[in-house]
Structure formats: C-alpha cells, structure tokens
Design an enzyme around this catalytic site. Structure first.
Site, PDB file in Angstrom:
ATOM      1  N   GLY A 119       0.815  -1.222   0.000  1.00 47.54           N
ATOM      2  CA  GLY A 119       0.000   0.000   0.000  1.00 47.54           C
ATOM      3  C   GLY A 119       0.839   1.258   0.000  1.00 47.54           C
ATOM      4  O   GLY A 119       0.536   2.231  -0.701  1.00 47.54           O
ATOM      5  N   CYS A 120       1.897   1.245   0.777  1.00 52.06           N
ATOM      6  CA  CYS A 120       2.766   2.423   0.881  1.00 52.06           C
ATOM      7  C   CYS A 120       3.497   2.680  -0.432  1.00 52.06           C
ATOM      8  O   CYS A 120       3.691   3.830  -0.836  1.00 52.06           O
ATOM      9  CB  CYS A 120       3.751   2.246   2.033  1.00 52.06           C
ATOM     10  SG  CYS A 120       2.920   2.085   3.629  1.00 52.06           S
ATOM     11  N   THR A 121       3.887   1.630  -1.100  1.00 51.56           N
ATOM     12  CA  THR A 121       4.555   1.770  -2.396  1.00 51.56           C
ATOM     13  C   THR A 121       3.583   2.330  -3.432  1.00 51.56           C
ATOM     14  O   THR A 121       3.927   3.250  -4.183  1.00 51.56           O
ATOM     15  CB  THR A 121       5.133   0.415  -2.857  1.00 51.56           C
ATOM     16  OG1 THR A 121       6.082  -0.023  -1.882  1.00 51.56           O
ATOM     17  CG2 THR A 121       5.792   0.528  -4.212  1.00 51.56           C
TER      18      THR A 121
END
Length: 154
Positions: free
Chosen positions: A44-46
């Site tokens: 998700g962060c990527t």
C-alpha cells in the site's frame, strides 16, 4: 495534539532521505502535502508513493511540494526512494514525534494483536502554514486525485 482545519499546522523538524533537515518553517511560501504512511516498500505504501510520484508535475504547477513521512530510517528511505525513483522528500520520524503532533500515531490491531503504528493520513498545509485539509484512514486508490483537487481549491 489535535489538528484543526483553519488553524496553524503543527511545526515539525526531522531528517530527510537526502541528509538534509525537513523543517516546516523553511517550507513557507509553498503549499505542502504532508502524508504519513506506515512503512517503506510495503504494497500500500509503495502504491501511494508511486501515485504521488506520477502526479508530481500537477503539484509543482500548483506551487505544492510533497513530503512523505514514516518511522523508517533515513537509510531505508534512501533505498525506497531509489528503488521507485521517487521525486519528493521522505522524512524520517523514528521517534514518532511528528506523527504524534499530527495525531497519526495510533493503536492498531491486526490478527488479534494490538500495536502502535501510523494511521495512513494526509495533510494539506497552505503557503502561510495554515492547515487546509486532512484525510484520515486513507484508502490509496483515487487519493492523490482528491488531494490535487483540494490544492486546486486553495
């Protein structure tokens, strides 16, 4: 500390991925999108970082800089930034001081386990240092487009 739309955004100071220091007082005169994310190089962060990267030109046209913040170290940020060719600053908040100022350091639970972590959140600070918008518990798909629309309304 609670943030409130229309009030001055909390001041902050933290090391950045390039060895510099990110300090709120040095960002005045430009709008700032300050987004908090749990951890470098996770799915998700990527996706969120890539979305900001891919829309950087839109933000630049609107006199807006992007700053991503997590508890990851400067060294981890350097690797994450290089791996995905990120074109904005990443702040390292290893002690969660900035996270606490913005109220994103929260108790979370996963698989029955409770722990402290960053609640994915984004804050829009205008060129005078005033908090103009905030998004809590962010869902990544479509989020960057929402932030651009808010910047356009400043």
């Amino acid at each position: 500390m609670a943030t409130k739309i229309g009030n001055r955004a909390p001041s902050f100071k933290m090391p950045a991925d390039d060895g510099s220091t990110l300090e709120s007082k040095n960002l005045k005169g430009r709008n700032v999108v300050l987004y908090f994310y749990p951890k470098d190089d996770t799915p998700g962060c990527t996706k969120e970082a890539i979305a900001f990267r891919d829309h950087i030109k839109n933000f630049e046209k609107l006199n807006t800089i992007i700053v991503g913040v997590s508890k990851d170290s400067v060294k981890k940020h350097e690797k994450f930034k290089a791996k995905y060719d990120l074109n904005f600053s990443l702040g390292s908040d290893e002690e969660a001081d900035v996270c606490e100022k913005f109220g994103v350091w929260k108790e979370k639970s996963m698989y029955g386990r409770t722990y402290m972590g960053i609640e994915r959140s984004t804050f829009l600070i205008d060129s005078t240092g005033t908090l103009r918008a905030e998004w809590r518990k962010v869902k990544v798909p479509g989020h960057v487009e929402e932030v651009i629309a808010a910047v356009m309304d400043l």
